[in-house]
Design an enzyme around this catalytic site. Sequence first.
Site, PDB file in Angstrom:
ATOM      1  N   GLU A  24      -8.144  -1.808   4.305  1.00  0.00           N
ATOM      2  CA  GLU A  24      -6.928  -1.746   5.107  1.00  0.00           C
ATOM      3  C   GLU A  24      -7.233  -2.191   6.529  1.00  0.00           C
ATOM      4  OE1 GLU A  24      -4.054   1.586   3.329  1.00  0.00           O
ATOM      5  OE2 GLU A  24      -5.862   2.419   4.253  1.00  0.00           O
ATOM      6  N   ARG A  72     -18.529   2.838  12.258  1.00  0.00           N
ATOM      7  CA  ARG A  72     -18.930   4.174  11.787  1.00  0.00           C
ATOM      8  C   ARG A  72     -18.686   4.272  10.291  1.00  0.00           C
ATOM      9  NH1 ARG A  72     -14.561   7.216  10.388  1.00  0.00           N
ATOM     10  NH2 ARG A  72     -12.536   6.661  11.340  1.00  0.00           N
ATOM     11  N   GLY A 114       0.830  -1.185   0.000  1.00  0.00           N
ATOM     12  CA  GLY A 114       0.000   0.000   0.000  1.00  0.00           C
ATOM     13  C   GLY A 114       0.869   1.241   0.000  1.00  0.00           C
ATOM     14  N   ASN A 145      -2.916  -3.988   3.509  1.00  0.00           N
ATOM     15  CA  ASN A 145      -3.743  -3.575   2.377  1.00  0.00           C
ATOM     16  C   ASN A 145      -4.180  -4.840   1.634  1.00  0.00           C
ATOM     17  OD1 ASN A 145      -4.640  -2.528  -0.166  1.00  0.00           O
ATOM     18  ND2 ASN A 145      -3.576  -0.632   0.317  1.00  0.00           N
ATOM     19  N   PHE A 202     -11.191  13.975   7.583  1.00  0.00           N
ATOM     20  CA  PHE A 202     -10.758  14.709   8.772  1.00  0.00           C
ATOM     21  C   PHE A 202      -9.971  15.959   8.356  1.00  0.00           C
ATOM     22  CE2 PHE A 202     -11.579  10.441  10.178  1.00  0.00           C
ATOM     23  CZ  PHE A 202     -12.240  10.633  11.384  1.00  0.00           C
TER      24      PHE A 202
END
Length: 314
Positions: free
Chosen positions: A261, A285, A200, A213, A290
């Site tokens: 991942e 969630r 990854g 990954n 972010f």
Amino acid sequence: MQIFPITYPIDVEQNSLYIGKQVVAIGDFDGVHMGHREVIGRAVQTAKHLGLPSAIMTFDPHPRAIMGQDKYTELLTPRERKMEIFSSLGVDHVYIVTFDASLMRLTPEHFVDHVLDKLGVESVVCGFDFTFGFQGKGTPDTLCELSHGKFTVEVVRPFQMNGEKVSSTLIRESLQSGDLDTVTRLLGRTYSLRGTVVDGDKRGRTIGFPTANIQLDEPYVVPIHGVYAVKATVNGESYRGVMNIGVKPTFKTGELKPSLEAHLFDFSQQIYGETMTVELVAFLREERKFTSIDALITQIKLDSDAARARLSEI
């Protein structure tokens, strides 16, 4: 369990398919959910009662994919996984019938005469909503009529849980809404994904959360993007962890293909190139973007704590 890939028209002798009288459960069985298990279990039970082999006839690709329904190019149980589950249910033989244009055009009469009769079935077990033949015109009632006494037909009624019919469609919808409790209940097991651990971007290790990954080996239905509490198996060992499915919007924009991942707790091995199976235990969630790396790190810590808590319950 013996597996026989077959195509239409069927040449029984050339393909060494004839194994004598048998009891056959027939259907696509994507998901091999609790309703499917009822059909398959009935076939296995009837076969034992009659002293005959039990078999499953299933189709590849999914018939609805050939009919143009693109969502069925991704499956709840791709071929390899489906065979593993069939074997665990005590089935003796599996016929994987290539579903193509020639098979799709068969009338119900031709399907019975040139597919089922060719295999020498003694009894056929199917679900109440089973259809076959051109445009799905054949039904369980049709199958009974066309058998002409050469084989019996056992039709399994709808399998319901909490007053709702168990179906692959409902499982797919539940995966897309993050309702893993329903998925697990309807499947009778946790939903799992399998793939190869590949290189990854290695960003996880730079922020204290190294990840594996995973590149899926088969065309699975990928659930809603988000964070999951997971159990992972690699090299025969089981580990617990947290996994993100999605496009990593904090770092990338415009990404369409989701990545998987997994951060495994208390794990430091190099496993590039190894096969990993990940069971989705709980949806924590949805994926979100972010405003800073620090905010992301704080959330990953919270996600890891939440995953540990959920996994400690099982």
